[in-house]
Design a protein around this motif. Sequence first.
Motif, PDB file in Angstrom:
ATOM      1  N   ARG A 290       1.064   3.815  -2.907  1.00 60.78           N
ATOM      2  CA  ARG A 290       1.643   5.167  -2.849  1.00 60.78           C
ATOM      3  C   ARG A 290       3.144   5.027  -2.751  1.00 60.78           C
TER       4      ARG A 290
ATOM      5  N   GLN B 246       1.070   7.987  -6.889  1.00 60.59           N
ATOM      6  CA  GLN B 246       0.220   6.855  -6.526  1.00 60.59           C
ATOM      7  C   GLN B 246      -0.040   6.062  -7.804  1.00 60.59           C
TER       8      GLN B 246
ATOM      9  N   GLN C  32      -1.467   8.305 -10.676  1.00 62.28           N
ATOM     10  CA  GLN C  32      -2.281   9.411 -10.193  1.00 62.28           C
ATOM     11  C   GLN C  32      -1.390  10.446  -9.537  1.00 62.28           C
TER      12      GLN C  32
ATOM     13  N   TYR D 276      -5.162  -2.818 -16.164  1.00 63.61           N
ATOM     14  CA  TYR D 276      -4.649  -1.477 -16.448  1.00 63.61           C
ATOM     15  C   TYR D 276      -3.808  -0.987 -15.276  1.00 63.61           C
TER      16      TYR D 276
ATOM     17  N   LEU E 126      -2.364   3.091  -9.461  1.00 61.77           N
ATOM     18  CA  LEU E 126      -3.630   2.375  -9.306  1.00 61.77           C
ATOM     19  C   LEU E 126      -3.747   1.298 -10.375  1.00 61.77           C
TER      20      LEU E 126
ATOM     21  N   PHE F  18     -11.139  -1.174  -9.287  1.00 62.68           N
ATOM     22  CA  PHE F  18      -9.837  -0.645  -8.921  1.00 62.68           C
ATOM     23  C   PHE F  18      -9.304  -1.276  -7.653  1.00 62.68           C
ATOM     24  N   GLY F  19      -7.994  -1.405  -7.582  1.00 64.74           N
ATOM     25  CA  GLY F  19      -7.341  -1.732  -6.331  1.00 64.74           C
ATOM     26  C   GLY F  19      -7.222  -0.490  -5.468  1.00 64.74           C
ATOM     27  N   SER F  20      -6.694  -0.679  -4.271  1.00 66.81           N
ATOM     28  CA  SER F  20      -6.581   0.434  -3.314  1.00 66.81           C
ATOM     29  C   SER F  20      -5.385   1.337  -3.598  1.00 66.81           C
ATOM     30  N   GLY F  21      -4.521   0.902  -4.504  1.00 70.68           N
ATOM     31  CA  GLY F  21      -3.407   1.749  -4.891  1.00 70.68           C
ATOM     32  C   GLY F  21      -2.140   1.479  -4.103  1.00 70.68           C
TER      33      GLY F  21
ATOM     34  N   TYR G 138      -2.742   2.840 -13.786  1.00 68.43           N
ATOM     35  CA  TYR G 138      -2.865   4.283 -13.871  1.00 68.43           C
ATOM     36  C   TYR G 138      -1.889   4.917 -12.873  1.00 68.43           C
TER      37      TYR G 138
ATOM     38  N   TYR H 159     -14.525  -0.442 -14.677  1.00 69.58           N
ATOM     39  CA  TYR H 159     -13.355  -0.979 -14.013  1.00 69.58           C
ATOM     40  C   TYR H 159     -13.612  -1.317 -12.549  1.00 69.58           C
TER      41      TYR H 159
ATOM     42  N   ARG I 264       0.839  -1.209   0.000  1.00 67.27           N
ATOM     43  CA  ARG I 264       0.000   0.000   0.000  1.00 67.27           C
ATOM     44  C   ARG I 264       0.865   1.246   0.000  1.00 67.27           C
ATOM     45  N   TYR I 265       1.942   1.206   0.751  1.00 67.04           N
ATOM     46  CA  TYR I 265       2.870   2.330   0.829  1.00 67.04           C
ATOM     47  C   TYR I 265       4.288   1.795   0.677  1.00 67.04           C
TER      48      TYR I 265
END
Lengths: 115, 117
Positions: free
Chosen positions: B113, B88, B37, B33, B90, B108-111, B35, B106, B9-10
Amino acid sequence: AQSVTQLDSQVPVFEEAPVELRCNYSSSVSVYLFWYVQYPNQGLQLLLKYLSGSTLVKGINGFEAEFNKSQTSFHLRKPSVHISDTAEYFCAVSPWGAAGNKLTFGGGTRVLVKP
Amino acid sequence: EADIYQTPRYLVIGTGKKITLECSQTMGHDKMYWYQQDPGMELHLIHYSYGVNSTEKGDLSSESTVSRIRTEHFPLTLESARPSHTSQYLCASSGTRDRGGEDYGYTFGSGTRLTVV
């Protein structure tokens, strides 16, 4: 190619007041339209989508949006916001053929709900 | 219950290190995909895949690379991280039809960072 413009980068609003987030798009082909919400430190969650049929679309959490083909707009509305609606909102489009293919996003609108 | 998972996550890492951001989905989606951010919120497509052994560059040029050896897995790799890669990331997936039988865009995952120092 598609492009999406969200006309307001930030929208402050008081709790229980209505809110409208504006979205205009440009495309040389027909598109599907989406609104996503992103809460702090999270991924994006689908609020609602327009694929075909009725131009007024209802989504989760009391949100709705209206597709206007002549104005190439897909504005998002909620009649009464809550503190928990504080988040970032993204409008997105994808070309017809298969929903979800290569979404193009707008720049986002940050909604801050004040007590 | 998440159907698409991103780890970590981080991540804070030093310049020049090699990193891999993991993304896995359990929905059997064929399309995936990545992305990027920016801090100002805008999302830019950097990579996509329409199936196993299929990867394409997105609209925003990126020094990262991706692979798709299995349907469920779409990792992103930076060979040598730089401060300009701080952002970030995604991951998302989509299928022709979801489990409910409707197209819905879509998931999305939580991303992740990423901070490169």
